[in-house]
Design an enzyme around this catalytic site. Structure first.
Site, short mmCIF file in Angstrom:
data_model
loop_
_atom_site.label_atom_id
_atom_site.label_comp_id
_atom_site.label_asym_id
_atom_site.label_seq_id
_atom_site.Cartn_x
_atom_site.Cartn_y
_atom_site.Cartn_z
N ASP A 11 25.40 59.86 33.09
CA ASP A 11 24.21 60.32 32.36
C ASP A 11 22.96 59.48 32.59
OD1 ASP A 11 24.88 57.97 31.08
OD2 ASP A 11 25.79 58.96 29.35
N GLU B 50 32.76 62.33 34.73
CA GLU B 50 32.50 61.96 33.32
C GLU B 50 31.63 63.04 32.66
OE1 GLU B 50 30.15 58.52 31.43
OE2 GLU B 50 32.10 57.62 31.77
N GLU C 244 20.01 59.51 27.77
CA GLU C 244 21.28 59.91 28.41
C GLU C 244 21.81 61.26 27.94
OE1 GLU C 244 20.64 56.89 27.15
OE2 GLU C 244 20.80 55.53 28.85
N HIS D 22 22.00 46.80 25.25
CA HIS D 22 20.93 47.09 26.21
C HIS D 22 20.28 48.46 26.05
CE1 HIS D 22 24.15 49.43 28.11
NE2 HIS D 22 23.19 50.10 28.69
N ARG E 287 18.17 51.78 25.38
CA ARG E 287 16.74 51.99 25.10
C ARG E 287 16.50 52.27 23.62
NH1 ARG E 287 16.06 52.70 30.58
NH2 ARG E 287 13.92 52.62 31.37
N HIS F 231 21.42 41.80 29.58
CA HIS F 231 20.88 42.78 30.53
C HIS F 231 19.47 42.33 30.95
CE1 HIS F 231 19.32 46.56 32.05
NE2 HIS F 231 20.53 47.11 31.97
#
Ligand code: UD1
Ligand code: UDP
Length: 371
Positions: A96, A118, A132, A209, A211, A242
């Site tokens: 994604d 996936e 995503e 990490h 967003r 990250h």
């Protein structure tokens, strides 16, 4: 020969595509080509090296602090060109990310079949995870072959009217990638990890990490972790940070220079698996860790409000903690004080696969093209 072009760009895609790429390369029925967008650079290169993958095409698009439109346009333009040069029978994408979404569009614009590895994960909230949830929906709309890790993921696709004979429930290739990587005598490349007192202390490994956790939620998560360290003297915390500037700034500002909290650069995946395997519990907003850590029989506190992996909640290996200081602290504290609960979560069955996903995907591809 079936011409398969595998496209990926970030660390998790590379890890989860690696076992499949290896099988494709060795199959007598397939001519395998690999293109990386390099939406990630150093984190991607480390995975390519460990799994000995040499891409045929590398778009090298990453820039520091990149935005979503930049990644999308650069990837889409570059991938149109690669697809037209390769003329594949099938493009394969994973998961994604923005690379996944752009590669799906590029396959569609080129009228090439698409396989989505996936497939079918959903929260049904377009802003969580962001972006995503929408990326994977776009891949799902374009895909001809859907490799769903679980029956729940298959049910999501059926509800969107995907024909049943185009869905293959395979388990998650994340489990395949872990095969043989964890060993008792593992020596960490990051030497600080070799110095940790794994016997005398309870190790918490954390990552964050996403967003949608940028800003206040990440600050809250870090404050909760600080409080956990203050209240539980026998705990040692490792956080591979990250490299996204929005993550690094808060992580180092709040947690840097705290005794017993170790911030590191991103770990190579073999170090990461071995660190996870020595952990008492894991705090994370990562997708991949929600699948891998249950395989190691370790409880996961999920630093998010929703998860597209409800199977882990149902099986009892994941605990959804939200992303406020109070909720994260309470979830972690519960596991640190209630050994019965810790034991129960550690012994829950991992619902994400048995390590045969890649071979099942390869077989499904061959069957589809024979027809
Ligand atoms: C991306 C994916 C996310 C996935 C995550 C895995 C999108 C929109 N997001 O998010 O789904 O969970 O990867 O980690 O596709 N950076 C480096 N070196 C690297 C990689 C990143 O310095 O090797 C820094 C750069 O400043 C870069 C920033 O991190 O601009 C963000 O990278 P990006 O791929 O845009 O987003 P991620 O948060 O990594
Ligand atoms: N990982 C790693 N080194 C690290 C942190 C994570 O190799 O320092 C691995 C982790 O084991 C998993 C994958 O990276 O296989 C998850 O990537 P990430 O959390 O960045 O993305 P997500 O899964 O959330 O998309």
């Amino acid at each position: 020969m079936i011409k398969v072009l595998s496209i990926f760009g970030t660390r998790p895609e590379a890890i989860k595509m690696a076992p499949l790429v290896r099988l494709l390369a060795n199959s007598p029925h397939v001519q395998s080509t690999v293109c990386v967008t390099a939406q990630h650079r150093d984190m991607l290169d480390s995975v390519l090296e460990i799994f000995a993958i040499k891409p045929d095409f590398d778009l090298d698009i990453m820039t520091a602090g990149q935005n979503l439109a930049e990644i999308t346009t650069k990837a889409l333009n570059g991938l149109m060109n690669v697809i037209s040069r390769c003329e594949p029978d099938l493009v394969l994408v994973h998961g994604d990310t923005t690379t996944t979404m752009a590669a799906s569009l590029a396959a569609f614009y080129s009228k090439v079949s698409l396989g989505h590895v996936e497939a079918g994960l959903r929260t049904n909230d377009k802003y969580a995870p962001f972006p995503e949830e929408v990326n994977r929906r776009i891949a799902g709309v374009v895909a001809d072959l859907h490799f769903a890790p679980t029956n729940d993921a298959k049910a999501n696709l059926l509800a969107e009217n995907v024909p049943p004979d185009r869905i293959f429930v395979t388990g998650n290739t994340a489990i395949d990638a872990m095969d043989g990587m964890v060993s008792k005598g593992h020596v960490f490349k990051v030497d600080m990890l070799n110095q940790l007192d794994f016997k005398g202390k309870r190790l918490i490994t954390m990552t964050a990490h996403r967003r949608e956790n940028y800003g206040k939620p990440l600050e809250d998560i870090c404050q909760a972790v600080l409080k956990i360290k203050r209240d539980f003297d026998d705990v040692e915390i490792v956080y591979p940070v990250h490299p996204a500037p929005a993550v690094r700034e808060n992580a180092y500002k709040i947690l840097g220079d705290t005794k017993g909290i170790h911030l590191t650069s991103p770990l190579d995946v073999d170090d990461m698996y071995n660190l996870l395997s020595k952990s008492y519990l894991v705090l994370t907003d990562s997708g991949g860790l929600q699948e891998e850590v249950p395989h190691l029989n370790i409880p996961v506190v999920v630093l998010r409000n929703v998860t597209e992996r409800p199977e882990g909640l149902e099986a009892g290996c994941l605990m959804l903690a939200g992303n406020t200081e109070k909720s994260v602290y309470e979830a972690a504290a519960k596991l640190l004080t209630n050994s019965g609960l810790h034991k129960q979560m550690s012994s829950a069955q991992n619902p994400f696969g048995d390590g045969t996903a890649s071979i099942q995907i390869l077989e499904a591809i061959i069957k589809y093209f024979r027809k």
